[in-house]
Enzyme design. Structure first.
Site, PDB file in Angstrom:
ATOM      1  CG  HIS A 254     -11.006 -14.772  83.875  1.00  0.00           C
ATOM      2  ND1 HIS A 254     -11.916 -15.171  84.828  1.00  0.00           N
ATOM      3  CD2 HIS A 254      -9.821 -15.311  84.235  1.00  0.00           C
ATOM      4  CE1 HIS A 254     -11.296 -15.910  85.726  1.00  0.00           C
ATOM      5  NE2 HIS A 254     -10.027 -16.008  85.397  1.00  0.00           N
ATOM      6  CD  GLU A 312      -2.730 -18.109  82.702  1.00  0.00           C
ATOM      7  OE1 GLU A 312      -1.492 -18.238  82.642  1.00  0.00           O
ATOM      8  OE2 GLU A 312      -3.461 -18.820  83.413  1.00  0.00           O
TER       9      GLU A 312
HETATM   10  N1  COA Z   1      -9.668 -14.166  71.782  1.00  0.00           N
HETATM   11  C1  COA Z   1     -10.651 -14.167  70.858  1.00  0.00           C
HETATM   12  N2  COA Z   1     -11.937 -14.366  71.135  1.00  0.00           N
HETATM   13  C2  COA Z   1     -12.269 -14.582  72.400  1.00  0.00           C
HETATM   14  C3  COA Z   1     -11.298 -14.577  73.421  1.00  0.00           C
HETATM   15  C4  COA Z   1      -9.966 -14.362  73.075  1.00  0.00           C
HETATM   16  N3  COA Z   1      -8.974 -14.359  73.989  1.00  0.00           N
HETATM   17  N4  COA Z   1     -11.912 -14.815  74.597  1.00  0.00           N
HETATM   18  C5  COA Z   1     -13.212 -14.962  74.328  1.00  0.00           C
HETATM   19  N5  COA Z   1     -13.430 -14.826  73.010  1.00  0.00           N
HETATM   20  C6  COA Z   1     -14.724 -14.913  72.327  1.00  0.00           C
HETATM   21  C7  COA Z   1     -15.340 -16.246  72.597  1.00  0.00           C
HETATM   22  O1  COA Z   1     -14.967 -17.163  71.568  1.00  0.00           O
HETATM   23  C8  COA Z   1     -16.806 -15.951  72.572  1.00  0.00           C
HETATM   24  O2  COA Z   1     -17.225 -15.930  71.242  1.00  0.00           O
HETATM   25  P1  COA Z   1     -18.621 -16.600  70.811  1.00  0.00           P
HETATM   26  O3  COA Z   1     -19.660 -15.928  71.627  1.00  0.00           O
HETATM   27  O4  COA Z   1     -18.695 -16.323  69.346  1.00  0.00           O
HETATM   28  O5  COA Z   1     -18.466 -18.057  71.128  1.00  0.00           O
HETATM   29  C9  COA Z   1     -16.885 -14.530  73.107  1.00  0.00           C
HETATM   30  O6  COA Z   1     -15.592 -13.973  72.918  1.00  0.00           O
HETATM   31  C10 COA Z   1     -17.265 -14.412  74.557  1.00  0.00           C
HETATM   32  O7  COA Z   1     -16.473 -15.224  75.341  1.00  0.00           O
HETATM   33  P2  COA Z   1     -16.707 -15.312  76.900  1.00  0.00           P
HETATM   34  O8  COA Z   1     -18.002 -16.015  77.161  1.00  0.00           O
HETATM   35  O9  COA Z   1     -16.523 -13.959  77.489  1.00  0.00           O
HETATM   36  O10 COA Z   1     -15.467 -16.179  77.353  1.00  0.00           O
HETATM   37  P3  COA Z   1     -15.466 -17.705  77.742  1.00  0.00           P
HETATM   38  O11 COA Z   1     -15.959 -17.813  79.144  1.00  0.00           O
HETATM   39  O12 COA Z   1     -16.098 -18.533  76.729  1.00  0.00           O
HETATM   40  O13 COA Z   1     -13.915 -18.054  77.687  1.00  0.00           O
HETATM   41  C11 COA Z   1     -11.624 -18.020  78.192  1.00  0.00           C
HETATM   42  C12 COA Z   1     -13.021 -17.624  78.648  1.00  0.00           C
HETATM   43  C13 COA Z   1     -10.583 -17.604  79.207  1.00  0.00           C
HETATM   44  C14 COA Z   1     -11.568 -19.554  78.019  1.00  0.00           C
HETATM   45  C15 COA Z   1     -11.341 -17.343  76.839  1.00  0.00           C
HETATM   46  O14 COA Z   1     -11.447 -15.949  77.020  1.00  0.00           O
HETATM   47  C16 COA Z   1     -10.016 -17.700  76.227  1.00  0.00           C
HETATM   48  O15 COA Z   1      -9.876 -18.761  75.612  1.00  0.00           O
HETATM   49  N6  COA Z   1      -8.976 -16.836  76.343  1.00  0.00           N
HETATM   50  C17 COA Z   1      -7.691 -17.090  75.784  1.00  0.00           C
HETATM   51  C18 COA Z   1      -6.909 -18.128  76.582  1.00  0.00           C
HETATM   52  C19 COA Z   1      -6.372 -17.580  77.890  1.00  0.00           C
HETATM   53  O16 COA Z   1      -5.882 -16.477  77.956  1.00  0.00           O
HETATM   54  N7  COA Z   1      -6.502 -18.403  78.943  1.00  0.00           N
HETATM   55  C20 COA Z   1      -6.057 -18.046  80.256  1.00  0.00           C
HETATM   56  C21 COA Z   1      -7.228 -17.718  81.131  1.00  0.00           C
HETATM   57  S1  COA Z   1      -6.739 -17.201  82.749  1.00  0.00           S
END
Ligand code: COA
Length: 375
Positions: A254, A312
């Protein structure tokens, strides 16, 4: 020089409103709704109680609650044009959020804003149900005034007498997503209201903002992933393969919550209750297993990032558990969030100042006019 002005892309970190409605603390993993930590409100309140709380900043007395219930129940019928738009777009298999936006736009604002607020909130479930039934070539089901807001919505969608466990699950969901700080659609509402426009316009605009996949999202993919896994023994293999391919695991991580998403926890509790005596216990066990495996693998994949289950993931399970198809997820979210939008609209009215940020001009300044014949 104007170009040196800092642009706050996405307005991240900018505080644009003071609110008593909700507080989102991503570090602590805490969501407060009008004074209540989410977990102390969502599993217990009827949705009508939550509506009253957000619009009045205190819980209703028995009389106040009875009055609100009665008033909403008496306004569930739609004006002919609204009904026609919802049904026509259903027959045309239009996108559900397009249908909801178009039908909502046909409501007429009343002179009294509180009355308009009730009118909109009472109408939204009927609009969604009218669209849904028409889309499925089924007869429209008249709203009932003896049922609660949530129970009547279930009734209008299916024509089946809603079961108590389903109603509780739906109310917990509606309570959980009713407000969430200054998110994009709430900000949209505030911008529209700040121009001294009306509630119908504000809610219609907010529906447009919520339609976007970056906001209203699609909890569908989280459940699709669980179905793709199918059985617990395949979870690790499938999830590892996804991570190896660089895919994101849907329903985890998130932008704001770095500890736990308190909404996921509340919805997991609600799902546990629902599936305990109503529904597919096997699916529930599979989901729990997928969740634990995903969190373990994400910790291996991104050590220390604490990627946790988000809202979600359990939204999908819970709504699936009350037999909602994926296309009903975002409209159902809207039915809840509209109450939060309207509460913010009331707050914004009291501010009485137009929201009008600035932009920095990055274009040219001294172009010479060339007649079209010479271009
Ligand atoms: N699966 C795999 N890897 C993930 C991940 C997931 N669900 N969520 C985050 N990561 C990875 C990111 O790619 C990032 O890697 P990097 O540093 O190599 O680029 C790392 O973990 C840290 O991510 P973070 O900064 O904590 O998250 P974010 O703010 O970039 O992204 C979301 C947040 C929600 C967009 C992301 O977690 C995501 O795409 N989740 C899946 C989609 C989803 O469930 N969406 C509904 C949200 S309510």
């Amino acid at each position: 020089m104007a170009t040196e002005t800092q642009v706050h892309v996405g307005l991240e970190g900018i505080v644009a409103a003071a609110t008593r409605l909700s507080s989102v603390d991503g570090q602590a993993g805490e969501l407060i709704i009008a004074g209540f930590p989410l977990e102390r409100l969502a599993p217990f309140a009827t949705f009508e109680e939550t509506i009253f709380l957000l619009w009045n900043d205190h819980l209703p007395s028995q009389n106040e609650l009875a009055e609100l219930r009665q008033s909403l129940a008496s306004q569930r019928q739609l004006p002919a044009l609204t009904l026609e738009v919802a049904q026509q777009l259903g027959r045309e298999q239009a996108d559900p959020m397009d249908a909801l936006r178009a039908a909502t736009a046909t409501l007429t604002p009343l002179a009294d804003e509180k009355a308009t607020a009730q009118r909109i909130v009472a109408a939204l479930p009927t609009i969604v149900a009218a669209y849904w039934r028409a889309r499925n070539q089924a007869e429209f089901i008249e709203p009932r005034s003896d049922l609660s807001h949530a129970a009547n919505y279930l009734w209008m969608l299916t024509g089946n007498e809603p079961r108590a466990e389903q109603v509780r699950a739906l109310e917990t969901y509606l309570n959980t997503v009713v407000d969430h700080g200054l998110n994009a659609s709430t900000f949209t509402t505030r911008v529209i209201i700040s121009t001294e426009s009306d509630l119908v316009s504000a809610v219609t605009g907010a529906i447009g903002a919520l339609k976007g996949p970056l906001h209203g999202g699609a909890p569908g993919p989280a459940l699709d992933m669980v179905f793709e896994i199918g059985t617990a023994d395949r979870a690790e293999e499938v999830l590892r393969a996804k991570l190896a391919r660089g895919e994101r695991l849907m329903g985890f991580g998130h932008r704001v919550y770095k500890v736990r998403d308190p909404r996921a926890e509340v919805l997991a509790g609600a799902a546990d209750q629902l599936f305990a005596n109503d529904g597919n216990r096997e699916l529930y066990e599979l989901v729990r297993h997928v969740e634990q495996t995903a969190i373990r693998l994400l910790e291996e994949h991104k050590p220390g990032r604490k990627l946790q289950t988000n809202v979600e993931f359990y939204t999908a399970l819970l709504l699936h558990g009350i037999d909602f198809e994926t296309d009903l997820f975002t409209p159902t979210f809207t039915i809840s969030r509209a109450v939060g939008w309207i509460a913010h609209a009331f707050e914004q009215r009291a501010v009485g100042r137009i929201i009008r940020p600035q932009s920095v001009y990055t274009g040219e300044r001294n172009r010479t006019w060339v007649d079209v014949a010479e271009r």
